[in-house]
Design a protein around this motif. Structure first.
Motif, PDB file in Angstrom:
ATOM      1  N   TRP A  79       0.828  -1.208   0.000  1.00 39.69           N
ATOM      2  CA  TRP A  79       0.000   0.000   0.000  1.00 39.69           C
ATOM      3  C   TRP A  79       0.860   1.255   0.000  1.00 39.69           C
ATOM      4  O   TRP A  79       0.516   2.255  -0.622  1.00 39.69           O
ATOM      5  CB  TRP A  79      -0.925   0.013   1.218  1.00 39.69           C
ATOM      6  CG  TRP A  79      -0.199  -0.155   2.533  1.00 39.69           C
ATOM      7  CD1 TRP A  79       0.096  -1.326   3.164  1.00 39.69           C
ATOM      8  CD2 TRP A  79       0.339   0.883   3.360  1.00 39.69           C
ATOM      9  NE1 TRP A  79       0.780  -1.098   4.337  1.00 39.69           N
ATOM     10  CE2 TRP A  79       0.940   0.254   4.475  1.00 39.69           C
ATOM     11  CE3 TRP A  79       0.375   2.268   3.267  1.00 39.69           C
ATOM     12  CZ2 TRP A  79       1.569   0.966   5.499  1.00 39.69           C
ATOM     13  CZ3 TRP A  79       0.999   2.988   4.285  1.00 39.69           C
ATOM     14  CH2 TRP A  79       1.584   2.337   5.384  1.00 39.69           C
ATOM     15  N   PHE A  80       2.022   1.188   0.677  1.00 33.78           N
ATOM     16  CA  PHE A  80       2.938   2.326   0.729  1.00 33.78           C
ATOM     17  C   PHE A  80       3.666   2.486  -0.609  1.00 33.78           C
ATOM     18  O   PHE A  80       3.817   3.587  -1.133  1.00 33.78           O
ATOM     19  CB  PHE A  80       3.937   2.123   1.869  1.00 33.78           C
ATOM     20  CG  PHE A  80       4.817   3.312   2.119  1.00 33.78           C
ATOM     21  CD1 PHE A  80       4.277   4.580   2.278  1.00 33.78           C
ATOM     22  CD2 PHE A  80       6.186   3.174   2.192  1.00 33.78           C
ATOM     23  CE1 PHE A  80       5.088   5.686   2.516  1.00 33.78           C
ATOM     24  CE2 PHE A  80       7.007   4.266   2.429  1.00 33.78           C
ATOM     25  CZ  PHE A  80       6.454   5.518   2.593  1.00 33.78           C
ATOM     26  N   ASP A 103      14.091   7.109  -0.483  1.00 35.89           N
ATOM     27  CA  ASP A 103      13.473   7.626  -1.717  1.00 35.89           C
ATOM     28  C   ASP A 103      11.956   7.692  -1.578  1.00 35.89           C
ATOM     29  O   ASP A 103      11.313   8.613  -2.093  1.00 35.89           O
ATOM     30  CB  ASP A 103      13.853   6.744  -2.900  1.00 35.89           C
ATOM     31  CG  ASP A 103      15.343   6.822  -3.229  1.00 35.89           C
ATOM     32  OD1 ASP A 103      15.945   7.863  -2.917  1.00 35.89           O
ATOM     33  OD2 ASP A 103      15.886   5.842  -3.788  1.00 35.89           O
ATOM     34  N   ALA A 104      11.396   6.698  -0.902  1.00 37.27           N
ATOM     35  CA  ALA A 104       9.946   6.685  -0.698  1.00 37.27           C
ATOM     36  C   ALA A 104       9.508   7.874   0.157  1.00 37.27           C
ATOM     37  O   ALA A 104       8.509   8.546  -0.148  1.00 37.27           O
ATOM     38  CB  ALA A 104       9.523   5.370  -0.037  1.00 37.27           C
ATOM     39  N   LEU A 105      10.267   8.165   1.225  1.00 34.09           N
ATOM     40  CA  LEU A 105       9.913   9.290   2.092  1.00 34.09           C
ATOM     41  C   LEU A 105      10.050  10.617   1.367  1.00 34.09           C
ATOM     42  O   LEU A 105       9.246  11.538   1.559  1.00 34.09           O
ATOM     43  CB  LEU A 105      10.799   9.280   3.343  1.00 34.09           C
ATOM     44  CG  LEU A 105      10.636   8.063   4.275  1.00 34.09           C
ATOM     45  CD1 LEU A 105      11.621   8.159   5.423  1.00 34.09           C
ATOM     46  CD2 LEU A 105       9.216   7.961   4.802  1.00 34.09           C
ATOM     47  N   ASN A 106      11.056  10.716   0.518  1.00 35.72           N
ATOM     48  CA  ASN A 106      11.282  11.964  -0.217  1.00 35.72           C
ATOM     49  C   ASN A 106      10.233  12.225  -1.294  1.00 35.72           C
ATOM     50  O   ASN A 106      10.157  13.335  -1.830  1.00 35.72           O
ATOM     51  CB  ASN A 106      12.669  11.952  -0.864  1.00 35.72           C
ATOM     52  CG  ASN A 106      13.776  12.059   0.170  1.00 35.72           C
ATOM     53  OD1 ASN A 106      13.568  12.618   1.246  1.00 35.72           O
ATOM     54  ND2 ASN A 106      14.952  11.523  -0.151  1.00 35.72           N
ATOM     55  N   GLY A 120      -4.771   7.988   6.794  1.00 33.77           N
ATOM     56  CA  GLY A 120      -5.883   7.596   5.922  1.00 33.77           C
ATOM     57  C   GLY A 120      -5.958   6.102   5.713  1.00 33.77           C
ATOM     58  O   GLY A 120      -7.053   5.531   5.609  1.00 33.77           O
ATOM     59  N   VAL A 121      -4.807   5.450   5.656  1.00 38.15           N
ATOM     60  CA  VAL A 121      -4.787   3.996   5.492  1.00 38.15           C
ATOM     61  C   VAL A 121      -5.404   3.318   6.705  1.00 38.15           C
ATOM     62  O   VAL A 121      -6.241   2.412   6.584  1.00 38.15           O
ATOM     63  CB  VAL A 121      -3.340   3.494   5.272  1.00 38.15           C
ATOM     64  CG1 VAL A 121      -3.298   1.973   5.265  1.00 38.15           C
ATOM     65  CG2 VAL A 121      -2.786   4.037   3.962  1.00 38.15           C
ATOM     66  N   TYR A 122      -4.988   3.756   7.895  1.00 44.03           N
ATOM     67  CA  TYR A 122      -5.569   3.194   9.129  1.00 44.03           C
ATOM     68  C   TYR A 122      -7.062   3.490   9.211  1.00 44.03           C
ATOM     69  O   TYR A 122      -7.872   2.616   9.550  1.00 44.03           O
ATOM     70  CB  TYR A 122      -4.857   3.767  10.358  1.00 44.03           C
ATOM     71  CG  TYR A 122      -3.540   3.116  10.670  1.00 44.03           C
ATOM     72  CD1 TYR A 122      -3.476   1.850  11.253  1.00 44.03           C
ATOM     73  CD2 TYR A 122      -2.337   3.767  10.394  1.00 44.03           C
ATOM     74  CE1 TYR A 122      -2.264   1.256  11.547  1.00 44.03           C
ATOM     75  CE2 TYR A 122      -1.115   3.175  10.687  1.00 44.03           C
ATOM     76  CZ  TYR A 122      -1.083   1.911  11.261  1.00 44.03           C
ATOM     77  OH  TYR A 122       0.117   1.321  11.549  1.00 44.03           O
TER      78      TYR A 122
END
Length: 578
Positions: A79-80, A103-106, A120-122
């Motif tokens: 999902w991330f 890279d994902a956080l950026n 939102g996922v939770y």
């Protein structure tokens, strides 16, 4: 109706029933107990939990990326990954595989955006489970345990408290009861009691049903406690400082119960409260936090009346309320000293309005503006809590232990299983091959009944289980009538197809007459009865409809399939009958 149309109808009905039953299956069979407990909590608790988990997860991600820039996004967080890929696509940028956590956080514009996404996922997961529960078959107090309470509202005291104020008695009583129901709903929701049923019963009583375990003393204190409404000054400078602190320490500002962990972040004479608005569904929705003074500027007991009006020049909605003489003096003096500052209305420790003091307000007549008509109506209800003082008392209270509920569930399921198996064994022995058709029809009968219960969001109680057991007997009775008519035709020497056609046709009106009369009785019971009588009537009425469908559609189609597709000439429908 021809056979093809009958088959299509049966498939369509079974498919629709499965769709109705899916929430029940998902809730009871696919949702873990810990997720059920979370979904049954209040919306406010769900929001707090989602915020806390999101902040914790983001903090852990950032720490892991700083510790090792080569850390990859875990394989179980698809999902991330999907959101990260969308972020890169929107920016027309490329990313390397395997995807690194840094890279994902950026890929997110800010930490706040990342926290909102994870939250939102939770939220989506928990609210999806909550929807499953809302649309599932629920267990009544006699099965799940819990408490039911009947509260009496003293409307005579409400009328007596009005003094010489002009009013229409019936209108005042209706407003007082509506306010009492809403106040109880807010109190019970605030204390996190799961899935309560609260409704007005008669002119001056309120029925409350609380599934699950509940402390009687706690419930009584909630019911009989008065809502606290007052006016307090907002510390704008402290609010701004706290807001900055909160967004930098979202996971460590409050504990699990919503209490401030570090009290030094606000002045000693202040307290942090959530600022709430009401959404389109009438639920409190927290917009943020305000730091307000502990000292109460004006108590709500000084409010004599409240109504929604309109501004003279713009016509925009405004809330007008009138203070008594003592309140007028206090409010005029206070607002004169604090012109230019913000004054909020606090109800049950929630800020419901935050307005700027433009000038000293004297004379006891106050107007609050700056919101739409729905918000104005909601604020009027909040102000009514103060002046519509409705004394509440517990008239009756019944507590059912969870162990009794578990025992009742087991006994109810055992009764259904034993009754169903006993009837199936009898039908197989007495009617042989035709008994198989009756057994299939019985299973589908229960399947359709439960799906309709799920579709109508009805609550299963012991009387409803009794109605289901009675339905099983009625359903097999319809099959017996048909089978006996077929046997009569076979004894006259008719072939299989003719015997079945005549048997079903001749039995049709006998079955319809008996079931229609039962259905009429069930309708009258559901309308004239209450409580357990209504539950029995509902299950009986649903059972009549499902019985007619399975007997006249499903069983008939099975006979026709064996005749025309399999090509059977004889019929196994009893001893000595071929």
């Amino acid at each position: 109706m021809n056979k093809k149309s009958r088959l299509i109808t049966i498939i369509a009905v079974l498919a629709v029933c499965f769709a109705f039953l899916w929430p029940t299956i998902s809730w009871y069979a696919r949702t873990p107990k810990e997720d059920q407990a979370l979904a049954l909590s209040t919306l406010e608790n769900i929001k707090d939990y989602s915020n806390f988990k999101a902040a914790s997860d983001v903090k852990a991600m950032v720490a892991a990326a700083k510790a090792d820039p080569e850390t990859l996004v875990p394989a179980d967080q698809e999902w991330f990954k999907e959101q990260v890929k969308k972020n890169y696509k929107l920016e027309n940028k490329k990313y390397s595989e395997p995807l690194k956590l840094v890279d994902a956080l950026n890929s997110f514009a800010s930490k706040t955006e990342l926290v909102n996404f994870v939250e939102g996922v939770y939220r989506k997961k928990i609210l999806k489970n909550k929807d499953f529960y809302k649309n599932s078959v629920k267990l009544g107090l006699d099965l799940s345990g819990g408490m039911n309470v009947i509260v009496k509202a003293d409307l005579d005291a409400v009328i007596a408290n009005q003094g010489d104020t002009p009013y229409v008695e019936e209108t005042l009583k209706a407003e007082a009861m509506a306010q009492a129901v809403e106040t109880l709903s807010n109190r019970i929701d605030r204390f996190g009691l799961s899935s309560p049923t609260i409704r007005q019963q008669g002119e001056d009583r309120i029925y409350i049903e609380l599934p699950g375990s509940a402390e009687a003393d706690q419930i009584n204190s909630i019911i009989q406690g008065r809502g606290i409404l007052n006016f307090r000054l907002v510390d704008n400078e402290a609010t701004q400082a706290f807001t900055t602190y909160y967004y930098n320490h979202m996971d460590s500002t409050f504990d699990s119960k919503g209490r401030l962990i570090d009290a030094s972040v606000i002045p000693e004479d202040c307290v942090v409260m959530g600022y709430y608005t009401t959404d389109a569904y009438g639920l409190d929705q927290r917009e943020g936090y305000l730091v307000v003074k502990k000292e109460v500027a004006l108590d709500g007991k000084h409010i004599e009346s409240a109504e929604v009006g309109a501004e003279d020049l713009t016509g925009k909605p405004q809330v007008n309320f009138v203070l008594d003489s003592e309140g007028s003096e206090i409010f005029g003096e206070f607002t004169g000293k604090h012109v230019g500052e913000n004054l909020c209305i606090v109800s049950d420790d929630k800020v419901k309005s935050n307005a700027r003091i433009q000038t000293a307000i004297t004379g006891g007549r106050v107007a609050i503006t700056g919101f739409g008509i729905q918000e104005a109506q909601n604020l009027r209800k909040v102000l009514q809590t103060a002046w519509l003082d409705v004394p509440l008392s517990v008239e009756s209270q019944q507590v059912i232990g969870a162990s009794l509920g578990d025992q009742a569930i087991k006994q109810g399921l055992l009764a259904i299983a034993v009754g169903l198996i006993a009837i199936m064994v009898f039908m197989l022995i007495w009617y042989q091959g035709a008994g198989v058709n009756a057994c299939v029809a019985q299973v589908l009968n229960l399947y359709i009944m439960f799906s309709i219960l799920s579709a109508l969001n009805l609550t299963v109680t012991l009387p409803m289980i009794a109605g289901m057991i009675l339905t099983i007997g009625m359903a097999v009775d319809a099959n017996v009538i048909i089978f006996e008519r077929i046997k009569e035709e076979r004894r006259l020497g008719k072939d299989r197809a003719s015997s079945m056609n005549t048997g079903f046709n001749n039995a049709f009106w006998a079955i319809m007459d008996s079931n229609i009369t039962t259905f009429i009785a069930a309708i009258f019971m559901s309308q004239l009865g209450t409580g357990s009588v209504q539950g029995f009537a509902y299950s009986l009425a649903i059972g009549v409809v499902s019985t007619l469908f399975t007997t006249l559609f499903v069983s008939r189609l099975m006979f026709d399939f064996q005749t025309e597709v399999v090509g059977k000439k004889n019929i196994s429908i009893g001893w000595g009958i071929k």
